[in-house]
Design a protein around this motif. Sequence first.
Motif, PDB file in Angstrom:
ATOM      1  N   THR A  81       6.635  -3.781  -2.184  1.00 34.04           N
ATOM      2  CA  THR A  81       7.850  -3.510  -1.674  1.00 34.04           C
ATOM      3  C   THR A  81       7.711  -2.874  -0.554  1.00 34.04           C
ATOM      4  OG1 THR A  81       8.321  -1.750  -3.288  1.00 34.04           O
ATOM      5  CG2 THR A  81       9.164  -3.771  -3.783  1.00 34.04           C
ATOM      6  N   ALA A  82       8.722  -2.527   0.211  1.00 35.86           N
ATOM      7  CA  ALA A  82       8.604  -1.465   1.674  1.00 35.86           C
ATOM      8  C   ALA A  82       8.341  -0.213   1.358  1.00 35.86           C
ATOM      9  CB  ALA A  82      10.089  -1.599   2.363  1.00 35.86           C
ATOM     10  N   ARG A  83       8.927   0.538   0.006  1.00 38.01           N
ATOM     11  CA  ARG A  83       8.556   1.729  -0.208  1.00 38.01           C
ATOM     12  C   ARG A  83       6.840   1.529  -0.497  1.00 38.01           C
ATOM     13  NH1 ARG A  83      12.264   5.468  -3.422  1.00 38.01           N
ATOM     14  NH2 ARG A  83      13.234   4.940  -1.557  1.00 38.01           N
ATOM     15  N   ASN A  84       6.422   0.670  -1.210  1.00 40.74           N
ATOM     16  CA  ASN A  84       5.151   0.735  -1.769  1.00 40.74           C
ATOM     17  C   ASN A  84       4.117   0.768  -0.617  1.00 40.74           C
ATOM     18  OD1 ASN A  84       5.889   1.124  -4.391  1.00 40.74           O
ATOM     19  ND2 ASN A  84       5.550  -1.202  -4.757  1.00 40.74           N
ATOM     20  N   VAL A  85       4.363   0.021   0.426  1.00 39.21           N
ATOM     21  CA  VAL A  85       3.769  -0.363   1.611  1.00 39.21           C
ATOM     22  C   VAL A  85       3.669   0.962   2.525  1.00 39.21           C
ATOM     23  CG1 VAL A  85       3.563  -1.612   3.822  1.00 39.21           C
ATOM     24  CG2 VAL A  85       3.894  -2.732   1.699  1.00 39.21           C
ATOM     25  N   GLN A  86       4.835   1.417   2.642  1.00 40.88           N
ATOM     26  CA  GLN A  86       4.839   2.949   3.272  1.00 40.88           C
ATOM     27  C   GLN A  86       4.009   3.845   2.669  1.00 40.88           C
ATOM     28  OE1 GLN A  86       8.949   4.656   3.297  1.00 40.88           O
ATOM     29  NE2 GLN A  86       8.362   5.862   4.983  1.00 40.88           N
ATOM     30  N   ASN A  87       4.126   4.094   1.646  1.00 35.91           N
ATOM     31  CA  ASN A  87       3.461   5.089   0.882  1.00 35.91           C
ATOM     32  C   ASN A  87       1.918   4.764   0.973  1.00 35.91           C
ATOM     33  OD1 ASN A  87       5.695   6.347   0.090  1.00 35.91           O
ATOM     34  ND2 ASN A  87       5.591   5.566  -2.041  1.00 35.91           N
ATOM     35  N   THR A  88       1.761   3.583   0.987  1.00 36.88           N
ATOM     36  CA  THR A  88       0.041   3.180   0.985  1.00 36.88           C
ATOM     37  C   THR A  88      -0.314   3.319   2.148  1.00 36.88           C
ATOM     38  OG1 THR A  88       0.347   1.714  -1.012  1.00 36.88           O
ATOM     39  CG2 THR A  88      -1.598   1.578   0.403  1.00 36.88           C
ATOM     40  N   ALA A  89       0.468   2.882   3.433  1.00 36.17           N
ATOM     41  CA  ALA A  89       0.028   2.894   4.694  1.00 36.17           C
ATOM     42  C   ALA A  89      -0.212   4.246   5.263  1.00 36.17           C
ATOM     43  CB  ALA A  89       0.940   2.011   5.449  1.00 36.17           C
ATOM     44  N   SER A  90       0.813   5.317   4.754  1.00 37.68           N
ATOM     45  CA  SER A  90       0.654   6.739   5.150  1.00 37.68           C
ATOM     46  C   SER A  90      -0.577   7.168   4.745  1.00 37.68           C
ATOM     47  CB  SER A  90       1.800   7.305   4.933  1.00 37.68           C
ATOM     48  OG  SER A  90       2.156   7.516   3.441  1.00 37.68           O
ATOM     49  N   GLY A  91      -0.813   6.999   3.380  1.00 32.03           N
ATOM     50  CA  GLY A  91      -2.042   7.494   2.715  1.00 32.03           C
ATOM     51  C   GLY A  91      -3.274   6.868   3.422  1.00 32.03           C
ATOM     52  N   VAL A 128      -7.814   3.805  -1.100  1.00 31.63           N
ATOM     53  CA  VAL A 128      -6.830   2.639  -1.266  1.00 31.63           C
ATOM     54  C   VAL A 128      -7.414   1.692  -2.301  1.00 31.63           C
ATOM     55  CG1 VAL A 128      -6.080   2.614   1.070  1.00 31.63           C
ATOM     56  CG2 VAL A 128      -8.236   1.358   0.446  1.00 31.63           C
ATOM     57  N   GLU A 129      -7.980   2.380  -3.439  1.00 32.30           N
ATOM     58  CA  GLU A 129      -8.498   1.654  -4.265  1.00 32.30           C
ATOM     59  C   GLU A 129      -7.370   0.806  -5.209  1.00 32.30           C
ATOM     60  OE1 GLU A 129     -10.286   2.635  -8.871  1.00 32.30           O
ATOM     61  OE2 GLU A 129     -10.881   3.719  -7.093  1.00 32.30           O
ATOM     62  N   GLY A 130      -7.564  -0.532  -5.173  1.00 32.90           N
ATOM     63  CA  GLY A 130      -6.434  -1.494  -5.891  1.00 32.90           C
ATOM     64  C   GLY A 130      -5.436  -1.885  -5.033  1.00 32.90           C
ATOM     65  N   SER A 131      -5.708  -1.542  -3.828  1.00 32.71           N
ATOM     66  CA  SER A 131      -4.620  -1.903  -2.903  1.00 32.71           C
ATOM     67  C   SER A 131      -5.308  -2.654  -1.928  1.00 32.71           C
ATOM     68  CB  SER A 131      -3.797  -0.746  -2.064  1.00 32.71           C
ATOM     69  OG  SER A 131      -2.935  -1.127  -1.372  1.00 32.71           O
ATOM     70  N   PRO A 132      -5.612  -4.007  -1.717  1.00 35.68           N
ATOM     71  CA  PRO A 132      -6.132  -4.783  -0.777  1.00 35.68           C
ATOM     72  C   PRO A 132      -5.581  -4.758   0.795  1.00 35.68           C
ATOM     73  CG  PRO A 132      -5.641  -6.300  -2.347  1.00 35.68           C
ATOM     74  CD  PRO A 132      -5.398  -4.714  -2.815  1.00 35.68           C
ATOM     75  N   LEU A 133      -4.413  -5.013   0.670  1.00 36.27           N
ATOM     76  CA  LEU A 133      -3.639  -4.681   1.643  1.00 36.27           C
ATOM     77  C   LEU A 133      -3.801  -3.529   2.536  1.00 36.27           C
ATOM     78  CD1 LEU A 133      -1.409  -5.975   3.836  1.00 36.27           C
ATOM     79  CD2 LEU A 133       0.254  -4.999   2.656  1.00 36.27           C
ATOM     80  N   ALA A 134      -3.868  -2.297   1.942  1.00 38.52           N
ATOM     81  CA  ALA A 134      -4.001  -1.169   2.683  1.00 38.52           C
ATOM     82  C   ALA A 134      -5.400  -0.992   2.871  1.00 38.52           C
ATOM     83  CB  ALA A 134      -3.592   0.077   1.621  1.00 38.52           C
ATOM     84  N   ALA A 135      -6.416  -1.400   2.272  1.00 36.45           N
ATOM     85  CA  ALA A 135      -7.749  -1.541   2.588  1.00 36.45           C
ATOM     86  C   ALA A 135      -7.913  -2.201   3.915  1.00 36.45           C
ATOM     87  CB  ALA A 135      -8.919  -2.014   1.535  1.00 36.45           C
ATOM     88  N   GLY A 136      -7.198  -3.335   3.920  1.00 37.27           N
ATOM     89  CA  GLY A 136      -7.370  -4.184   5.359  1.00 37.27           C
ATOM     90  C   GLY A 136      -6.830  -3.403   6.521  1.00 37.27           C
ATOM     91  N   LEU A 137      -5.511  -2.674   6.325  1.00 37.46           N
ATOM     92  CA  LEU A 137      -5.088  -1.950   7.301  1.00 37.46           C
ATOM     93  C   LEU A 137      -5.904  -1.057   7.769  1.00 37.46           C
ATOM     94  CD1 LEU A 137      -2.334  -1.577   9.056  1.00 37.46           C
ATOM     95  CD2 LEU A 137      -1.587  -0.030   6.979  1.00 37.46           C
ATOM     96  N   VAL A 138      -6.796  -0.163   6.815  1.00 38.18           N
ATOM     97  CA  VAL A 138      -7.310   0.886   7.261  1.00 38.18           C
ATOM     98  C   VAL A 138      -8.485   0.248   7.955  1.00 38.18           C
ATOM     99  CG1 VAL A 138      -9.282   2.489   6.507  1.00 38.18           C
ATOM    100  CG2 VAL A 138      -6.847   2.299   5.559  1.00 38.18           C
ATOM    101  N   ALA A 139      -9.254  -0.698   7.386  1.00 36.79           N
ATOM    102  CA  ALA A 139     -10.309  -1.365   8.340  1.00 36.79           C
ATOM    103  C   ALA A 139      -9.924  -1.862   9.526  1.00 36.79           C
ATOM    104  CB  ALA A 139     -10.986  -2.677   7.256  1.00 36.79           C
ATOM    105  N   PHE A 140      -8.776  -2.640   9.599  1.00 37.21           N
ATOM    106  CA  PHE A 140      -8.243  -2.960  10.943  1.00 37.21           C
ATOM    107  C   PHE A 140      -8.181  -1.797  12.003  1.00 37.21           C
ATOM    108  CE2 PHE A 140      -4.932  -4.298  13.868  1.00 37.21           C
ATOM    109  CZ  PHE A 140      -5.320  -5.399  14.381  1.00 37.21           C
ATOM    110  N   GLY A 141      -7.646  -0.792  11.488  1.00 37.57           N
ATOM    111  CA  GLY A 141      -7.312   0.645  12.498  1.00 37.57           C
ATOM    112  C   GLY A 141      -8.661   0.889  12.782  1.00 37.57           C
ATOM    113  N   ALA A 142      -9.627   1.178  11.896  1.00 38.72           N
ATOM    114  CA  ALA A 142     -10.882   1.613  12.328  1.00 38.72           C
ATOM    115  C   ALA A 142     -11.736   0.761  13.400  1.00 38.72           C
ATOM    116  CB  ALA A 142     -11.917   2.000  11.100  1.00 38.72           C
TER     117      ALA A 142
END
Length: 191
Positions: A57-67, A91-105
């Motif tokens: 959900t939007a809240r989960n994505v926001q929390n994960t993205a900020s972290g 981002v353990e357990g969150s492949p979307l957040a891991a992809g976001l971090v890898a993309f940003g890096a």
Amino acid sequence: MGQSTEELSTQIAGTRESLAQDLDALQDRVSPAAIVERRKEAVRGRASSARDRVMGTARNVQNTASGSASGAVDGVRGTAQDAVSRTGDTVEGSPLAAGLVAFGAGLVIAALVPASKQESRAAQALVDTAKEQAQPLLEQAKVAGQDVGENLRASAAEAVTQVQETAADAAATIKDEGTSSAQHVQTEARP
């Protein structure tokens, strides 16, 4: 004694109203525009459900993205290995957040290092190959779209025929009932 003229007229009016409602409902159900709209809504619903399952959900994505963003900043400041381990912990357990971090890096690192001539040529060759490979897929998509259109046209024509037949049957039934009722009223009205 039988039914009065008013009762028969009321029954006929009720039957007509019921048939009119049935015809309206039937037309709405078989209308090509209504069919397309229902299918679009179904696709939207499935896409929304899939998006929520993948991205949360939007809240989960926001929390994960900020972290993840704070983890990415720390990772870029450190060594590449340190960044990978911190990102994995964050981002353990969150492949979307891991992809976001890898993309940003990757964006940060790519911005710091200019492309070489060989990389530019390889990128252009990749773009050219992708265009060549995508052309048959584009043609297949066009053909599939045309097939869907043909199928919808055939279904719509069949539905229109069914509606016309139903309307003709309903009109004949109403006419027969009206004639029968009128004869019945005339018979009872005679002294």
